[in-house]
Scaffold this active site. Structure first.
Site: not given
Length: 435
Positions: A334, A353
């Site tokens: 992301h 992440c």
């Protein structure tokens, strides 16, 4: 393209008594050396020269070192089928270094050294850089930190994932002092990893190298783009896996994982009850009813029983886009509002992440490969609206989350990264090296 290719790729014998100005020297030398690194790095080198010019022994030869510089970054993928062979060549070379007694250490402590300095430790630095092939032997063993040493140290820093500032500081000294036999074992461990990934990976794929905190978008055997990444902390590791990217979420909502609610959100709310409001995070029960923060006992784990959702916007933790791939760990690639982290040498800050620098370039490439009506202009336009839009790729793209701490390229440049998750077991702690 070499770091010092082009019309300036010849050694410049500069006589400072001839009246050549510092400006002209930097124009011919430093800018050529840092062509690959960009104007910001070139400016840093220029400022360094200017700041140290009064301390320099101008009788020493401050030639711009060009002859031993090869391009540290290669257009070949890290997971190239040939990488294991390049590592084998590097292993042979490092075996000879170890058999010859390895390389000496560089004394720590004291002030950081940079171009223009005169210090006995520079002799140690020269010996160390010569032993690893970063500095050519003809540069000599002067105690002056000249442009030969500056170029060699920047090359060493690039090979080890350090900020290439040409400064011999604490982090660089630590990397210099890792013994040759440890580096040899690191190469041997990673050759096994490379052999296991030597098959066909796809015409187009994305590779995340976790210890390098770097991403490669690969197309037809060449790196289309590289992206600096921020990956998981030591206690919240980014998983190593193979998967496929199948969907993009533009202007996404962020649902806070339970682990982050427990470890981060509850402590922050104890410090500042307005934290949720400041970050546009709303609370819902599992029937979809919105709640107020006053309804929760923040001195317990009660908050983990509810859903916390952050609205899209400039402060959203996912930034402007989320890249989804199948996995059981609830992680994804992301964007991020915290872009200053990409400029750090240590980029292990996430909860698992992977944050992607210049994510719009990667997203455009992902979409163009499967959904031709998308281009960079359309990506920018959708993000500008601020409205949620989900796009499924017409054809999923392979993703490889890897753990590679040592590799080599066709030019013989050998790279090392810190074994941040202790998967190499290079110090013989008994932890089995994992692929």
């Amino acid at each position: 393209m070499n770091l010092l290719s082009g019309p300036f790729g010849k050694k410049l014998n500069l006589n400072w008594t001839t009246g050549k100005t510092l400006k002209s020297v930097c124009a011919l030398g430093i800018s050529a050396f840092l062509f690959e690194s960009g104007p910001a790095t070139a400016q840093t080198a220029l400022q360094s020269l200017q700041q140290n010019r009064q301390n320099v022994e101008w009788a020493d030869n401050f030639d711009i070192a060009t002859e031993n510089i090869t391009e540290v970054k290669s257009s070949a993928p890290t997971l190239s089928p040939q990488t294991a062979d390049y590592i084998a060549v590097a292993i042979d070379r490092y075996q000879r270094i170890v058999q010859a007694g390895g390389w000496g250490t560089v004394s720590g402590g004291g002030k950081a050294l940079r171009i223009g300095a005169k210090d006995p430790r520079v002799v140690e630095l020269r010996r160390r850089l010569i032993a690893s092939g970063d500095l050519e032997q003809h540069a000599g063993l002067s105690d002056t930190f000249d442009s030969y040493v500056d170029a060699a140290l920047r090359r060493f820093q690039l090979r080890h994932g350090l900020i290439p500032d040409g400064v011999m500081g604490e982090g660089t000294v630590a990397a210099l002092n890792i013994p040759a036999d440890v580096r040899l074992r690191q190469l041997e461990t990673n050759m096994v990893r490379m052999r296991s990934m030597s098959g066909f990976l796809g015409d187009r794929y994305v590779m995340v190298n976790v210890p390098a905190a770097e991403i490669e978008a690969v197309e037809n055997g060449r790196v289309r783009s590289r992206h600096t990444a921020v990956v998981g902390k030591v206690d919240r590791q980014t998983p190593i896996l193979n998967s496929k990217i199948y969907e993009l979420n533009f202007n996404p909502y962020w649902t806070v994982p339970v682990s982050i609610i427990r470890k981060d959100l509850i402590p922050k709310m104890k410090e500042d009850p307005q934290y949720l409001a400041k970050n546009k995070i709303r609370i819902f029960d599992w029937s979809g009813n919105e709640m107020s923060w006053q309804q929760i006992d923040w001195n317990t784990d009660e908050a983990t029983q509810y859903r916390f959702t952050q609205d899209p916007g400039t402060e959203n933790s996912l930034g402007s886009v989320r890249i989804n791939f199948h996995n059981k760990h609830q992680v994804y690639l992301h964007d991020t509002p915290s872009k200053t982290l990409f400029g750090e040498g240590y980029r292990f800050h996430s909860s698992g992440c992977v944050r992607v620098q210049n994510v719009r370039e990667l997203v455009t490439w992902l979409l163009q490969s499967t959904t031709p009506d998308w281009n960079r202009s359309k990506v920018d336009s959708v993000i500008r609206t601020g409205e949620r839009e989900d796009v499924k790729l017409k054809k999923s793209i392979p993703l490889y989350m890897t753990y590679v701490t040592a590799w080599a390229n066709a030019d013989g440049v050998v790279h090392f990264r810190e074994d941040i998750y202790n998967r190499d077991d290079i110090y013989g702690t008994g932890t089995q090296a994992r692929l």
